[in-house]
Design an enzyme around this catalytic site. Structure first.
Site, PDB file in Angstrom:
ATOM      1  N   CYS A   1      30.728  49.963  13.311  1.00 50.15           N
ATOM      2  CA  CYS A   1      31.798  51.006  13.540  1.00 50.15           C
ATOM      3  C   CYS A   1      31.495  52.026  12.474  1.00 50.15           C
ATOM      4  CB  CYS A   1      33.219  50.361  13.558  1.00 50.15           C
ATOM      5  SG  CYS A   1      34.481  51.783  13.795  1.00 50.15           S
TER       6      CYS A   1
ATOM      7  N   CYS B   1      34.795  53.443  11.083  1.00 53.16           N
ATOM      8  CA  CYS B   1      35.691  52.712  10.297  1.00 53.16           C
ATOM      9  C   CYS B   1      35.252  52.473   8.977  1.00 53.16           C
ATOM     10  CB  CYS B   1      35.886  51.015  10.933  1.00 53.16           C
ATOM     11  SG  CYS B   1      35.869  50.962  12.637  1.00 53.16           S
ATOM     12  N   ASP B   2      33.878  52.403   8.839  1.00 49.75           N
ATOM     13  CA  ASP B   2      33.225  51.826   7.673  1.00 49.75           C
ATOM     14  C   ASP B   2      32.565  53.254   6.843  1.00 49.75           C
ATOM     15  OD1 ASP B   2      34.525  49.507   7.566  1.00 49.75           O
ATOM     16  OD2 ASP B   2      33.058  48.574   8.994  1.00 49.75           O
TER      17      ASP B   2
END
Ligand code: NAP
Length: 315
Positions: free
Chosen positions: A134, A137-138
């Site tokens: 992701c 997200c990261d």
């Protein structure tokens, strides 16, 4: 089979747990079948920095644990079980699960989507330690670092382009010569000064298992067989997602990639006509946003639809 339940929730990720909080607070005593991956995708991420209300961020597993406790406080119950089969057209709906059979007036399907992984042991060992599925997200954690994205479709292009906001260099690795991505996305990625496309290349190993953080990749050119190492700090998987809806094939309208088709903002499911009492939320019906907060929002909306459905049907 015992009594008829008001609602059963399939899946215990962000969408399922939010639906559980809402239906439990409404007094519906939801039963949550936790599924094959309890806690869903959040349970395998590390720091979540974009979930509103956590100014310093929160670990994914902790966020999930909090949601579960919140649902339990209002009377939701949980079974570590998965669905074997369902009769969606029957009233009540019949569910056959690994923990026995259940009958329910309504069903909330929040079974999520699972990221596709390469499946090599070193990749699996480093998930959350530099291996991620992701970018949204990261990506933030790789500011100024060199990273790699694997995949040749639109997801990989989108991830690679997004990651250039943080990373100093993105190497995009694809196993074939031809890309599956749309022309426009491929052209954008190819034209970006910080993206290098590397075709006919597969990953044999992610380096850094002993150090518990990604140090690089051992690559192989599939045409020449030549192996080499690429030093990087992060590997992003962009090889697609699999919605967990296969068990409903033939009973429910799914799109070409297997996602459940829901009506806009209502989350009703269809098999030609609306399937009464069956709602879907979260990533199993969302190929576009796939965020914790959007999954939670749709879980809330599906729960409110369940309440409305039960009220309209005299329960
Ligand atoms: P996809 O189109 O199925 O592409 C997956 C890619 O990953 C393919 O290039 C495939 O290689 C590669 N791959 C699969 N398994 C692999 C493995 N084990 N090892 C190495 N490579 C592997 O999936 P997607 O990119 O997620 O797209 C899914 C759908 O969503 C598409 O219809 C896409 O257009 C759409 N989408 C659109 C956008 C957008 O328009 N902004 C963004 C994301 C997704 P091969 O090519 O060799 O099979």
């Amino acid at each position: 089979m015992t009594d008829i339940r008001d609602t059963v929730i399939l899946g215990s990720g962000c969408a399922g747990l939010t639906a559980a909080i809402y239906t439990a607070r409404a007094g519906l005593k939801p039963l949550v079948l936790e599924g094959h991956e309890p806690g869903g995708q959040l349970s395998i991420t590390t720091l979540v920095e974009n979930f509103p209300g956590w100014p310093e961020g929160i670990q994914g597993p902790e966020l999930i644990d909090n949601m579960k406790k919140q649902a339990q406080r209002f009377g939701a119950t949980f079974e570590l079980a998965h669905l074997n089969s369902a009769k969606l057209g029957s009233h009540p709906i019949h569910l056959s699960t690994s923990a026995g059979d259940f009958a329910t007036r309504t069903l909330i399907i929040a079974s999520g989507a699972s990221a596709r992984w390469l499946g090599i042991p070193s990749e699996q060992a480093l998930i959350g330690h530099g291996v991620s599925s992701c970018a949204t997200c990261d990506g933030f954690f790789f500011r100024g670092k060199e990273i790699a994205v694997v995949g040749g479709g639109d997801s990989a292009m989108e991830e690679a382009l997004f990651l250039t906001r943080f990373a100093s260099k993105v190497t995009l690795l694809h196993r074939r010569e031809q890309f599956r991505a749309s022309k426009i996305m491929l052209e954008r990625a190819a034209a970006h000064p910080n993206i290098e496309l590397r075709t006919n290349t597969v990953i044999d190993e992610v380096l850094g298992v002993e150090e518990k953080e990604v140090k690089g990749l051992r690559l192989r050119d599939v045409k020449t067989g030549t192996a080499c190492e690429l030093p990087i700090s992060g590997l992003f998987l962009g090889i697609g997602h699999e919605p967990n809806a296969k068990m409903f094939t033939g009973q429910m309208d799914l799109d070409n990639d297997g996602y459940i088709k829901t009506a806009n903002n209502v989350f009703t499911t269809h098999h030609g006509d609306v399937i009464p009492g069956v709602f879907a939320c979260g990533d199993v019906q969302d190929r576009r946003y796939r965020q914790a907060i959007t999954a939670a929002g749709s879980g809330c909306m599906a729960a409110l639809e369940v309440e409305k459905f039960l009220e309209e049907h005299g329960h």
